[in-house]
Design a protein around this motif. Sequence first.
Motif, PDB file in Angstrom:
ATOM      1  N   THR A  60       0.873  -1.183   0.000  1.00 51.60           N
ATOM      2  CA  THR A  60       0.000   0.000   0.000  1.00 51.60           C
ATOM      3  C   THR A  60       0.909   1.231   0.000  1.00 51.60           C
ATOM      4  O   THR A  60       1.189   1.802   1.051  1.00 51.60           O
ATOM      5  CB  THR A  60      -0.928   0.001   1.231  1.00 51.60           C
ATOM      6  OG1 THR A  60      -0.136  -0.199   2.402  1.00 51.60           O
ATOM      7  CG2 THR A  60      -1.990  -1.093   1.136  1.00 51.60           C
TER       8      THR A  60
ATOM      9  N   SER B  11      -7.415  -2.823  -1.466  1.00 49.30           N
ATOM     10  CA  SER B  11      -8.321  -1.679  -1.549  1.00 49.30           C
ATOM     11  C   SER B  11      -9.023  -1.441  -0.217  1.00 49.30           C
ATOM     12  O   SER B  11      -9.150  -0.310   0.245  1.00 49.30           O
ATOM     13  CB  SER B  11      -9.343  -1.915  -2.665  1.00 49.30           C
ATOM     14  OG  SER B  11     -10.290  -0.889  -2.700  1.00 49.30           O
ATOM     15  N   LEU B  12      -9.464  -2.522   0.406  1.00 50.67           N
ATOM     16  CA  LEU B  12     -10.127  -2.438   1.710  1.00 50.67           C
ATOM     17  C   LEU B  12      -9.173  -1.829   2.741  1.00 50.67           C
ATOM     18  O   LEU B  12      -9.557  -0.955   3.525  1.00 50.67           O
ATOM     19  CB  LEU B  12     -10.576  -3.838   2.125  1.00 50.67           C
ATOM     20  CG  LEU B  12     -11.579  -4.007   3.227  1.00 50.67           C
ATOM     21  CD1 LEU B  12     -12.883  -3.288   2.897  1.00 50.67           C
ATOM     22  CD2 LEU B  12     -11.852  -5.499   3.435  1.00 50.67           C
TER      23      LEU B  12
ATOM     24  N   GLN C  74      -6.549   0.117   2.155  1.00 49.70           N
ATOM     25  CA  GLN C  74      -6.304   1.518   1.807  1.00 49.70           C
ATOM     26  C   GLN C  74      -7.447   2.404   2.293  1.00 49.70           C
ATOM     27  O   GLN C  74      -7.213   3.481   2.831  1.00 49.70           O
ATOM     28  CB  GLN C  74      -6.136   1.658   0.293  1.00 49.70           C
ATOM     29  CG  GLN C  74      -4.834   1.084  -0.206  1.00 49.70           C
ATOM     30  CD  GLN C  74      -4.753   1.034  -1.733  1.00 49.70           C
ATOM     31  OE1 GLN C  74      -5.725   1.312  -2.428  1.00 49.70           O
ATOM     32  NE2 GLN C  74      -3.599   0.666  -2.245  1.00 49.70           N
ATOM     33  N   GLN C  75      -8.677   1.932   2.110  1.00 44.14           N
ATOM     34  CA  GLN C  75      -9.843   2.699   2.558  1.00 44.14           C
ATOM     35  C   GLN C  75      -9.812   2.934   4.055  1.00 44.14           C
ATOM     36  O   GLN C  75     -10.322   3.945   4.544  1.00 44.14           O
ATOM     37  CB  GLN C  75     -11.129   1.965   2.190  1.00 44.14           C
ATOM     38  CG  GLN C  75     -11.425   1.907   0.717  1.00 44.14           C
ATOM     39  CD  GLN C  75     -12.563   0.944   0.416  1.00 44.14           C
ATOM     40  OE1 GLN C  75     -13.329   0.560   1.296  1.00 44.14           O
ATOM     41  NE2 GLN C  75     -12.669   0.540  -0.837  1.00 44.14           N
ATOM     42  N   ARG C  76      -9.221   2.024   4.793  1.00 43.26           N
ATOM     43  CA  ARG C  76      -9.198   2.115   6.246  1.00 43.26           C
ATOM     44  C   ARG C  76      -7.886   2.657   6.800  1.00 43.26           C
ATOM     45  O   ARG C  76      -7.672   2.695   8.000  1.00 43.26           O
ATOM     46  CB  ARG C  76      -9.514   0.742   6.839  1.00 43.26           C
ATOM     47  CG  ARG C  76     -10.985   0.410   6.657  1.00 43.26           C
ATOM     48  CD  ARG C  76     -11.273  -1.061   6.833  1.00 43.26           C
ATOM     49  NE  ARG C  76     -12.702  -1.333   6.848  1.00 43.26           N
ATOM     50  CZ  ARG C  76     -13.494  -1.323   5.773  1.00 43.26           C
ATOM     51  NH1 ARG C  76     -13.007  -1.017   4.593  1.00 43.26           N
ATOM     52  NH2 ARG C  76     -14.782  -1.606   5.880  1.00 43.26           N
TER      53      ARG C  76
END
Length: 115
Positions: A16, A82-83, A85-87
């Motif tokens: 990430t 992606s999950l 990165q969102q968090r």
Amino acid sequence: MTISQILETLNARLLTPEADCSREVHTACGSDMMSDVLAYVKDQAVLLTGLNNPQVVRTADMMDMVCIVFVRGKKPDDLLLSLAQQRGIAVMSTDLTMFTACGLLYEQGLRGGVG
């Protein structure tokens, strides 16, 4: 210890790239059983695991962890990344075994905290 120092210590790959690697972490845990992480982990900032599915990110998020280290060369898919990165969770992968990775981090002063 910072996330950057964990990367260096474990010779890991950051998956990430937008993660804030200057974040300080003081505790860690290693487990492939997310139920154990939920039941026993308190205030650990780094999760070392070989379990490679979105539940790992959800568990880390629920426990306010800032970093996930996949051991044994595990490579998470784009959905998991992606999950994370969102968090705002840094994700990395190392070829080391969990035992060795935990030992190296302990040797550098990272502790398990009080569980």
